[in-house]
Design a protein around this motif. Structure first.
Motif, PDB file in Angstrom:
ATOM      1  N   THR A 346       0.484  -1.035  -0.138  1.00  9.04           N
ATOM      2  CA  THR A 346       0.256  -0.454   0.470  1.00  9.04           C
ATOM      3  C   THR A 346       0.875   1.301   0.210  1.00  9.04           C
ATOM      4  OG1 THR A 346      -1.633  -1.423   1.274  1.00  9.04           O
ATOM      5  CG2 THR A 346      -1.574   1.154   1.078  1.00  9.04           C
ATOM      6  N   VAL A 347       0.964   1.895  -1.118  1.00  5.87           N
ATOM      7  CA  VAL A 347       1.797   2.999  -1.402  1.00  5.87           C
ATOM      8  C   VAL A 347      -0.185   3.995  -0.649  1.00  5.87           C
ATOM      9  CG1 VAL A 347       3.081   5.270  -1.709  1.00  5.87           C
ATOM     10  CG2 VAL A 347       2.869   2.426  -2.271  1.00  5.87           C
ATOM     11  N   ALA A 348       0.392   4.912   0.252  1.00  9.02           N
ATOM     12  CA  ALA A 348      -0.449   6.476   0.111  1.00  9.02           C
ATOM     13  C   ALA A 348       0.056   8.006   0.144  1.00  9.02           C
ATOM     14  CB  ALA A 348      -1.590   6.557   0.965  1.00  9.02           C
ATOM     15  N   SER A 349      -0.181   8.483  -0.378  1.00  6.74           N
ATOM     16  CA  SER A 349       0.245  10.742  -1.261  1.00  6.74           C
ATOM     17  C   SER A 349      -0.439  11.130  -0.048  1.00  6.74           C
ATOM     18  CB  SER A 349      -0.162  10.498  -2.660  1.00  6.74           C
ATOM     19  OG  SER A 349      -0.143  12.167  -2.227  1.00  6.74           O
ATOM     20  N   LEU A 350       0.559  11.937   0.506  1.00 11.03           N
ATOM     21  CA  LEU A 350       0.364  12.990   1.350  1.00 11.03           C
ATOM     22  C   LEU A 350       0.237  14.785   0.756  1.00 11.03           C
ATOM     23  CD1 LEU A 350       2.726  11.333   4.299  1.00 11.03           C
ATOM     24  CD2 LEU A 350       0.331  11.127   4.057  1.00 11.03           C
ATOM     25  N   GLY A 351       0.329  14.054  -1.009  1.00 10.05           N
ATOM     26  CA  GLY A 351       0.778  15.592  -1.640  1.00 10.05           C
ATOM     27  C   GLY A 351       1.877  15.950  -1.600  1.00 10.05           C
ATOM     28  N   LYS A 352       2.320  16.929  -2.486  1.00 12.89           N
ATOM     29  CA  LYS A 352       3.857  16.990  -3.666  1.00 12.89           C
ATOM     30  C   LYS A 352       4.789  16.089  -2.750  1.00 12.89           C
ATOM     31  CE  LYS A 352       5.760  20.291  -7.060  1.00 12.89           C
ATOM     32  NZ  LYS A 352       5.833  19.073  -8.215  1.00 12.89           N
ATOM     33  N   GLY A 353       5.573  15.404  -3.330  1.00 17.84           N
ATOM     34  CA  GLY A 353       6.939  15.219  -2.699  1.00 17.84           C
ATOM     35  C   GLY A 353       6.195  13.932  -1.566  1.00 17.84           C
ATOM     36  N   GLN A 354       5.730  13.922  -0.750  1.00 21.17           N
ATOM     37  CA  GLN A 354       4.933  12.885  -0.305  1.00 21.17           C
ATOM     38  C   GLN A 354       3.978  12.040  -0.098  1.00 21.17           C
ATOM     39  OE1 GLN A 354       6.626  13.031   2.714  1.00 21.17           O
ATOM     40  NE2 GLN A 354       7.860  15.021   2.996  1.00 21.17           N
ATOM     41  N   ALA A 355       4.365  10.994   0.354  1.00 19.16           N
ATOM     42  CA  ALA A 355       4.040   9.860   0.974  1.00 19.16           C
ATOM     43  C   ALA A 355       4.036   8.837   1.824  1.00 19.16           C
ATOM     44  CB  ALA A 355       3.790   9.369  -0.545  1.00 19.16           C
ATOM     45  N   ILE A 356       3.362   7.827   2.101  1.00 16.73           N
ATOM     46  CA  ILE A 356       3.913   6.778   2.866  1.00 16.73           C
ATOM     47  C   ILE A 356       4.006   5.318   2.565  1.00 16.73           C
ATOM     48  CG2 ILE A 356       3.840   8.111   5.120  1.00 16.73           C
ATOM     49  CD1 ILE A 356       0.613   6.629   5.528  1.00 16.73           C
ATOM     50  N   ASN A 367      10.198  11.070   0.521  1.00 16.65           N
ATOM     51  CA  ASN A 367      10.015  11.346  -1.253  1.00 16.65           C
ATOM     52  C   ASN A 367      10.632  10.165  -2.318  1.00 16.65           C
ATOM     53  OD1 ASN A 367       9.967  12.642  -3.371  1.00 16.65           O
ATOM     54  ND2 ASN A 367      12.712  12.783  -3.495  1.00 16.65           N
ATOM     55  N   VAL A 368      10.922   8.804  -1.428  1.00 17.99           N
ATOM     56  CA  VAL A 368      11.384   7.410  -1.919  1.00 17.99           C
ATOM     57  C   VAL A 368       9.285   7.121  -2.135  1.00 17.99           C
ATOM     58  CG1 VAL A 368      11.898   5.197  -1.090  1.00 17.99           C
ATOM     59  CG2 VAL A 368      12.957   7.200  -0.793  1.00 17.99           C
ATOM     60  N   ALA A 369       9.095   7.043  -0.905  1.00 17.39           N
ATOM     61  CA  ALA A 369       7.696   6.885  -1.069  1.00 17.39           C
ATOM     62  C   ALA A 369       6.887   7.197  -2.465  1.00 17.39           C
ATOM     63  CB  ALA A 369       6.983   6.430   0.530  1.00 17.39           C
ATOM     64  N   ALA A 370       6.806   8.469  -2.444  1.00 25.37           N
ATOM     65  CA  ALA A 370       6.196   9.278  -3.334  1.00 25.37           C
ATOM     66  C   ALA A 370       6.717   9.137  -5.129  1.00 25.37           C
ATOM     67  CB  ALA A 370       6.752  11.026  -3.102  1.00 25.37           C
ATOM     68  N   MET A 371       7.755   8.126  -5.136  1.00 23.83           N
ATOM     69  CA  MET A 371       8.175   8.264  -6.287  1.00 23.83           C
ATOM     70  C   MET A 371       8.229   6.950  -6.278  1.00 23.83           C
ATOM     71  SD  MET A 371      11.354   9.526  -6.819  1.00 23.83           S
ATOM     72  CE  MET A 371      12.952   8.738  -7.225  1.00 23.83           C
ATOM     73  N   MET A 372       7.789   5.831  -5.587  1.00 26.70           N
ATOM     74  CA  MET A 372       6.875   5.008  -5.263  1.00 26.70           C
ATOM     75  C   MET A 372       5.469   4.401  -6.086  1.00 26.70           C
ATOM     76  SD  MET A 372       7.568   1.321  -5.267  1.00 26.70           S
ATOM     77  CE  MET A 372       8.796   1.030  -4.608  1.00 26.70           C
ATOM     78  N   LYS A 373       4.837   5.418  -5.240  1.00 26.19           N
ATOM     79  CA  LYS A 373       3.481   5.322  -5.459  1.00 26.19           C
ATOM     80  C   LYS A 373       3.179   5.885  -7.269  1.00 26.19           C
ATOM     81  CE  LYS A 373      -0.658   6.766  -5.131  1.00 26.19           C
ATOM     82  NZ  LYS A 373      -1.885   6.057  -4.582  1.00 26.19           N
ATOM     83  N   LYS A 374       4.639   6.645  -7.809  1.00 24.95           N
ATOM     84  CA  LYS A 374       4.718   7.068  -9.038  1.00 24.95           C
ATOM     85  C   LYS A 374       4.652   5.877 -10.125  1.00 24.95           C
ATOM     86  CE  LYS A 374       5.056  12.357 -10.017  1.00 24.95           C
ATOM     87  NZ  LYS A 374       6.107  12.742  -9.425  1.00 24.95           N
ATOM     88  N   VAL A 375       5.504   4.897  -9.050  1.00 21.31           N
ATOM     89  CA  VAL A 375       5.868   3.857 -10.402  1.00 21.31           C
ATOM     90  C   VAL A 375       4.508   2.628  -9.786  1.00 21.31           C
ATOM     91  CG1 VAL A 375       7.030   1.232  -9.568  1.00 21.31           C
ATOM     92  CG2 VAL A 375       8.254   3.872  -9.240  1.00 21.31           C
ATOM     93  N   VAL A 376       3.689   2.712  -9.163  1.00 25.07           N
ATOM     94  CA  VAL A 376       2.413   2.123  -8.987  1.00 25.07           C
ATOM     95  C   VAL A 376       1.478   2.841 -10.524  1.00 25.07           C
ATOM     96  CG1 VAL A 376       0.512   1.241  -7.434  1.00 25.07           C
ATOM     97  CG2 VAL A 376       2.233   1.441  -7.009  1.00 25.07           C
ATOM     98  N   ASP A 377       1.353   4.080 -10.023  1.00 25.78           N
ATOM     99  CA  ASP A 377       0.495   4.682 -11.318  1.00 25.78           C
ATOM    100  C   ASP A 377       1.591   3.897 -12.429  1.00 25.78           C
ATOM    101  OD1 ASP A 377      -1.153   5.805  -9.032  1.00 25.78           O
ATOM    102  OD2 ASP A 377       0.075   7.754  -9.223  1.00 25.78           O
TER     103      ASP A 377
END
Ligand code: FAD
Ligand code: NAD
Length: 396
Positions: A346-356, A367-377
């Motif tokens: 599970t990856v959830a965004s917290l806005g620009k450049g931030q995620a968990i 940022n690492v989580a935010a990049m992972m979110k992009k990969v999933v998308d």
């Protein structure tokens, strides 16, 4: 059956579109007639909707023309709204006609669950479709415009988000990013804007990793969000929300992200449901109907502890593929597969450049989580539309 079987898929969401794409790849042209019905001529990427809702992305980026995803020589597309399912007659009623089927796949998605809380249905906004998020974005901008004409109306600048599940948290991350831009555009003092996230459970993101929840709350609090945790919304009026402790928050914008239920048509069709969702068997059939499959938010699949898996795009996609396999197996008389959900994380965004996120056993944040979110998308875009779709719709 002397003619070839007729397969009708209701809904071109994650489950429905994956089923259609897999069927068009694997069925020979004379094995079945496949029809996909959807109320719009586009598939929307629900997992992006928090962005256009807040206005941090264009709604166009969250939708894809269905005819770009399916091969019309293999799948007939019908743009129409389903109004009734008649399982015993093997018929589906559309707003403008009737379809008969031999096999049915129900993938109509979820609806907002309001738990009977007075006024929520009438007064709160929901993040559910392209049209609903366009409305939210316009509504938010309009509140800033109205405030300029009536500067004593602080409630125009008060935003309540009901529910701190993943939808609420992802939307707040975007909204908190958008507010400073709107303040600049409308010459509004940012200190006048209030964003409340109200959550009934004792924690935000109930059930998720506590360390990541704490991180998410810190990121969002630093962006100006006020959390009210362990505080249920009891009523919603046109003026705002009544919360536990009989506090009333005056707010011209209430976005309800307090949970979802299945499609109301499933109850009306006489299926046995739990909050509008059908508990499917191991092959994803509706109980008692070997010719009806249910996928995505309309279905319930139990985990090994006998608890329902949360309704996600991830499980809907896997179900769509599994249903296609089982449909082909029924038609060819080969072996069906038992559905087994494989949780990829599970990856959830917290806005620009931030995620968990949690992927495998790894916790990700920032940022690492935010990049992972992009990969999933991107992976999703690749699965449904290959590299051309990644290039057209990917957010690099
Ligand atoms: P949907 O994707 O909702 O599609 C249903 C389709 O049916 C739609 O095309 C709709 O137009 C159509 N339809 C509905 N009613 C009718 C009708 N009467 N007639 C004809 N057509 C109809 N899950 C994740 O796994 N990862 C995420 O990161 C994630 N992020 C999310 C972010 C947000 C903001 C939201 C709201 C949800 C998110 N989810 C995520 C959950 C995920 O989007 C859903 O679980 C998923 O969309 C369910 O897929 P589905 O196929 O059941 O239905
Ligand atoms: P949810 O059911 O997961 O969360 C709703 C939240 O609202 C809960 O925390 C609940 O306690 C709270 N709530 C309920 N009644 C309330 C009340 N009266 N007052 C205040 N709070 C109340 O719903 P969701 O966030 O819309 O998510 C739906 C599904 O989509 C879930 O399965 C979720 O995992 C999935 N999703 C996943 C992602 C992601 O993976 N990035 C993003 C969005 C949604």
């Amino acid at each position: 059956m002397s003619r070839i079987p007729r397969i009708v898929i209701l809904g071109a969401g994650y489950g429905g579109i994956l089923a259609a794409i897999r069927l068009q790849k694997e069925l020979n042209y004379n094995e079945a007639d496949v029809t996909l019905v959807n109320k719009h001529d586009y598939h929307y990427i629900t997992t992006h909707l928090h962005m256009p809702a807040a206005g941090t992305d264009n709604p166009e980026n969250a939708r894809v023309n269905i005819l770009k995803l399916i091969d019309e020589f293999k799948v007939d597309f019908v743009k129409s709204t389903v109004t009734q399912i008649r399982p015993h007659e093997k018929k589906v009623i559309l707003e403008d006609g009737t379809l008969s089927y031999d096999y049915l796949v129900i993938g109509l998605g979820g609806e907002a669950e309001t738990f009977g809380i007075p006024g929520l249905k009438e007064n709160a906004l929901n993040i559910r479709s392209i049209n609903s998020v366009r409305f939210i974005r316009e509504h938010i901008e309009y509140q800033f415009a109205k405030f300029k004409r009536e500067p004593d109306r602080k409630d125009y600048l008060t935003f309540v988000i009901g529910g701190a599940g993943f939808t609420g948290i992802e939307f707040i991350g975007e909204l908190a990013d958008r507010i400073p831009l709107l303040c600049k555009e409308f010459d509004v003092d940012p200190s006048l804007v209030k964003i409340y996230n109200i959550e009934a459970a004792p924690t935000a993101l109930p059930g998720f990793d506590p360390e990541l929840v704490e991180y998410a709350m810190k990121v969002l609090t630093d962006k100006g969000v006020t959390f009210k945790i362990g505080t249920a919304i009891k009523e919603c009026t046109p003026e705002g929300v009544l919360i536990a402790g009989d506090e009333f928050i005056k707010a011209a914008t209430v976005v309800w992200t307090g949970g979802i239920r299945g499609n109301h048509m499933l109850d009306e069709a006489g299926f046995e449901t739990m909050r509008g969702r059908i508990k499917v068997d191991e092959h994803l059939h509706a109980p008692g109907f070997d010719n009806i499959y249910v996928v995505g938010d309309c279905s319930i699949v139990m985990n090994d502890e006998g608890r329902p898996y949360p309704p996600t795009a991830q499980i809907a996609m896997q179900q769509g593929e599994a249903v296609a396999h089982n449909l082909i197996a029924s038609i060819r008389g080969s072996q069906m597969k038992t559905f087994k959900y494989s949780n990829k994380g599970t990856v959830a965004s917290l806005g620009k450049g931030q995620a968990i996120g949690i992927v495998g056993s790894r916790k990700l944040k920032g940022n690492v989580a935010a990049m992972m979110k992009k990969v999933v998308d991107m992976r999703y875009l690749y699965i449904i539309g290959g590299i051309p779709l990644v290039i057209r719709k990917g957010r690099f």
